[in-house]
Design a protein around this motif. Structure first.
Motif, PDB file in Angstrom:
ATOM      1  N   VAL A  64     -13.839   6.718  -9.151  1.00  0.00           N
ATOM      2  CA  VAL A  64     -12.642   5.891  -9.204  1.00  0.00           C
ATOM      3  C   VAL A  64     -12.746   5.052 -10.469  1.00  0.00           C
ATOM      4  N   GLN A 118      -5.440   6.808  -1.354  1.00  0.00           N
ATOM      5  CA  GLN A 118      -5.018   5.604  -0.660  1.00  0.00           C
ATOM      6  C   GLN A 118      -5.019   4.461  -1.653  1.00  0.00           C
ATOM      7  N   SER A 140       0.835  -1.210   0.000  1.00  0.00           N
ATOM      8  CA  SER A 140       0.000   0.000   0.000  1.00  0.00           C
ATOM      9  C   SER A 140       0.867   1.257   0.000  1.00  0.00           C
ATOM     10  N   ALA A 176      -8.932   9.000 -10.302  1.00  0.00           N
ATOM     11  CA  ALA A 176      -9.920   9.233  -9.249  1.00  0.00           C
ATOM     12  C   ALA A 176     -10.189  10.722  -9.120  1.00  0.00           C
ATOM     13  N   THR A 236     -17.561  11.063  -5.418  1.00  0.00           N
ATOM     14  CA  THR A 236     -16.240  10.612  -5.823  1.00  0.00           C
ATOM     15  C   THR A 236     -16.335   9.752  -7.077  1.00  0.00           C
ATOM     16  N   ILE A 272     -12.725  13.820  -6.704  1.00  0.00           N
ATOM     17  CA  ILE A 272     -13.606  14.074  -5.574  1.00  0.00           C
ATOM     18  C   ILE A 272     -14.151  15.489  -5.682  1.00  0.00           C
ATOM     19  N   THR A 325      -8.786   4.585  -2.953  1.00  0.00           N
ATOM     20  CA  THR A 325      -9.796   5.460  -2.360  1.00  0.00           C
ATOM     21  C   THR A 325      -9.281   6.894  -2.376  1.00  0.00           C
ATOM     22  N   ARG A 333       0.057   5.741   0.307  1.00  0.00           N
ATOM     23  CA  ARG A 333      -0.903   6.842   0.365  1.00  0.00           C
ATOM     24  C   ARG A 333      -0.242   8.080  -0.245  1.00  0.00           C
ATOM     25  N   LYS A 369     -10.853   0.230  -8.908  1.00  0.00           N
ATOM     26  CA  LYS A 369     -12.014   0.209  -8.009  1.00  0.00           C
ATOM     27  C   LYS A 369     -11.861  -0.921  -6.992  1.00  0.00           C
ATOM     28  N   ARG A 415      -9.653  -0.953  -4.743  1.00  0.00           N
ATOM     29  CA  ARG A 415      -8.265  -0.909  -4.248  1.00  0.00           C
ATOM     30  C   ARG A 415      -7.830   0.510  -3.892  1.00  0.00           C
ATOM     31  N   PHE A 473      -9.889  10.748  -0.894  1.00  0.00           N
ATOM     32  CA  PHE A 473     -10.567  11.515   0.139  1.00  0.00           C
ATOM     33  C   PHE A 473      -9.811  12.819   0.352  1.00  0.00           C
TER      34      PHE A 473
END
Length: 121
Positions: free
Chosen positions: A60, A82, A17, A49, A58, A51, A69, A19, A65, A67, A71
């Motif tokens: 994606v 993320q 992962s 993505a 939002t 927002i 996110t 961010r 999708k 996986r 924000f």
């Protein structure tokens, strides 16, 4: 003058992962939709993505999708991406973008310099 500064890219193993963060120098940040794009070597930039200004809407893209996110924290003028369960095909330069609208659909006028994400297999 609008400035967008991405951070958080790097090298990660598949399944890992990351961010990404994008700090914006906009007085109107809370009124501006934000987006993330990526560009694979030799290919066109891809919309990943987005927002809305309030965060209540939002988008994606299908390939990430479930996986990725997106924000935002309007108090910090920062938008995040993320990224979980990363795959080698997610390797790209990731760009943050801002537009002069509250809705995320449409043209993005302002761009960051990009941050490299590399996913090893």
């Amino acid at each position: 003058q609008v400035q967008l500064a991405e951070s958080g890219g790097g090298l990660v193993q598949a399944g890992g992962s990351l961010r990404l963060s994008c700090a914006a120098s906009r007085r109107t940040f809370s009124s501006n939709a934000m987006g993330w794009f990526r560009q694979h070597p030799g290919k066109e930039r891809q919309f990943v993505a987005a927002i809305s200004a309030s965060g209540d809407s939002t988008f994606v893209t299908d390939s990430v999708k479930g996986r990725f996110t997106i924000f935002r924290d309007n108090a910090k003028s920062t938008v995040y991406l993320q990224m979980n369960s990363l795959k080698p095909e997610d390797t790209a330069v990731y760009y943050c973008a801002s537009r002069d609208s509250e809705t995320w659909r449409g043209i993005y006028e302002y761009w960051g310099q990009g941050t490299q994400v590399t996913v090893s297999s």
